[in-house]
Design a protein around this motif. Sequence first.
Motif, PDB file in Angstrom:
ATOM      1  N   PHE A 191       0.848  -1.189   0.000  1.00 14.36           N
ATOM      2  CA  PHE A 191       0.000   0.000   0.000  1.00 14.36           C
ATOM      3  C   PHE A 191       0.884   1.240   0.000  1.00 14.36           C
ATOM      4  O   PHE A 191       2.044   1.191   0.424  1.00 14.36           O
ATOM      5  CB  PHE A 191      -0.908   0.046   1.229  1.00 14.36           C
ATOM      6  N   THR A 192       0.342   2.346  -0.451  1.00 17.86           N
ATOM      7  CA  THR A 192       1.041   3.616  -0.406  1.00 17.86           C
ATOM      8  C   THR A 192       0.052   4.732  -0.098  1.00 17.86           C
ATOM      9  O   THR A 192      -1.137   4.631  -0.430  1.00 17.86           O
ATOM     10  CB  THR A 192       1.764   3.914  -1.736  1.00 17.86           C
ATOM     11  N   SER A 193       0.564   5.776   0.511  1.00 16.83           N
ATOM     12  CA  SER A 193      -0.280   6.935   0.804  1.00 16.83           C
ATOM     13  C   SER A 193      -0.444   7.834  -0.411  1.00 16.83           C
ATOM     14  O   SER A 193      -1.178   8.828  -0.360  1.00 16.83           O
ATOM     15  CB  SER A 193       0.322   7.735   1.957  1.00 16.83           C
ATOM     16  N   HIS A 194       0.244   7.507  -1.513  1.00 16.97           N
ATOM     17  CA  HIS A 194       0.124   8.298  -2.737  1.00 16.97           C
ATOM     18  C   HIS A 194      -1.274   8.122  -3.335  1.00 16.97           C
ATOM     19  O   HIS A 194      -1.994   7.176  -2.995  1.00 16.97           O
ATOM     20  CB  HIS A 194       1.203   7.863  -3.734  1.00 16.97           C
ATOM     21  N   ASP A 195      -1.649   9.023  -4.264  1.00  9.96           N
ATOM     22  CA  ASP A 195      -2.991   8.976  -4.836  1.00  9.96           C
ATOM     23  C   ASP A 195      -3.101   8.059  -6.050  1.00  9.96           C
ATOM     24  O   ASP A 195      -4.145   7.989  -6.692  1.00  9.96           O
ATOM     25  CB  ASP A 195      -3.464  10.383  -5.205  1.00  9.96           C
ATOM     26  N   ARG A 196      -2.032   7.344  -6.391  1.00  9.73           N
ATOM     27  CA  ARG A 196      -2.090   6.341  -7.456  1.00  9.73           C
ATOM     28  C   ARG A 196      -1.173   5.177  -7.083  1.00  9.73           C
ATOM     29  O   ARG A 196      -0.298   5.310  -6.232  1.00  9.73           O
ATOM     30  CB  ARG A 196      -1.673   6.944  -8.801  1.00  9.73           C
ATOM     31  N   ASP A 197      -1.404   4.049  -7.752  1.00  8.66           N
ATOM     32  CA  ASP A 197      -0.596   2.868  -7.467  1.00  8.66           C
ATOM     33  C   ASP A 197       0.852   3.102  -7.867  1.00  8.66           C
ATOM     34  O   ASP A 197       1.138   3.769  -8.882  1.00  8.66           O
ATOM     35  CB  ASP A 197      -1.124   1.647  -8.221  1.00  8.66           C
ATOM     36  N   LEU A 198       1.775   2.537  -7.077  1.00  6.88           N
ATOM     37  CA  LEU A 198       3.206   2.625  -7.359  1.00  6.88           C
ATOM     38  C   LEU A 198       3.784   1.219  -7.423  1.00  6.88           C
ATOM     39  O   LEU A 198       3.479   0.386  -6.565  1.00  6.88           O
ATOM     40  CB  LEU A 198       3.931   3.435  -6.274  1.00  6.88           C
ATOM     41  N   VAL A 199       4.617   0.958  -8.437  1.00  8.93           N
ATOM     42  CA  VAL A 199       5.268  -0.334  -8.579  1.00  8.93           C
ATOM     43  C   VAL A 199       6.767  -0.144  -8.431  1.00  8.93           C
ATOM     44  O   VAL A 199       7.397   0.558  -9.232  1.00  8.93           O
ATOM     45  CB  VAL A 199       4.948  -0.978  -9.943  1.00  8.93           C
ATOM     46  N   PHE A 200       7.341  -0.740  -7.402  1.00 12.68           N
ATOM     47  CA  PHE A 200       8.787  -0.706  -7.205  1.00 12.68           C
ATOM     48  C   PHE A 200       9.174  -1.897  -6.333  1.00 12.68           C
ATOM     49  O   PHE A 200       8.361  -2.413  -5.574  1.00 12.68           O
ATOM     50  CB  PHE A 200       9.246   0.609  -6.561  1.00 12.68           C
TER      51      PHE A 200
END
Length: 271
Positions: free
Chosen positions: A28-37
């Motif tokens: 999960f991330t607090s960003h407003d879009r999904d992040l892949v790393f």
Amino acid sequence: MRVFFDRELDTAATYWRIFRRDGIVIGFTSHDRDLVFGGIRHRAAPGMVPAAIRMTSDLSEDSAGVDGTLSHDSIRATDLESGLFDQASIEIGIVDWQAFDSYAIYSGTLGRIEDDRRGFSAELRSAKAILEQDLVPRTSPTCRAVFCGRGCGLSAIRFTQRVNLAAFDADLNRVSFDGLPSANYIDGQVRFLDGPQTGMAFGILSANGGWLTLDRPLSDQTSIGTPAELREGCDHTLATCSGRFGNAINFRGEPFLPGNDLLARYGQGAG
């Protein structure tokens, strides 16, 4: 290494990774879009926020927490109740949502999870938690060893059978397997090899008429015929250890040691 918060406007977001014991990894991330790393997709979950993280250089326990909503498809109330997140490993860190440089600031395991049907809060425990464990054995009338575990000396393979689920009762949280005798499976365990709760160990609380009552909720998505490992149980008494298993030499208890009530008795003189 990327230095975070060294400028007035930083492209930083927090992230969480949950490593469940059944092999599922959720990010999960607090960003407003999904992040892949890091080979993991971190789903946007602005409603999940970390509580204060306290880390020390001494041996005292580090503490952290995370709050969130149950609206996310990856964390459902039924999953929490079924124990899918029990003792899962967790990592919390910071990620640059443009360059995808990341830095982990906390790692540990999930402890107590509280659910009020609208949201959940999870207590996180660091590796220092093991220092709080009492490693000094205490006397007890029953055996302290885990059945077929360290100190017991018995082989787990000898008392484990591969079975298929014949029936289950979701209301009473009980299961039945292939018509096996149920008497020897009280205090044993069931581990499913397929389905939504793959790899999870269920304790057996009671046995009645071929039904085994489990100690945690069974998912309603479990299918008839699901393969499982069924291990016999032990009540940890000397009589069972000696009579049923012939293993009294490895009994880890003191059944004949006088208890504290002996110290509270009044002295009696010879009459």
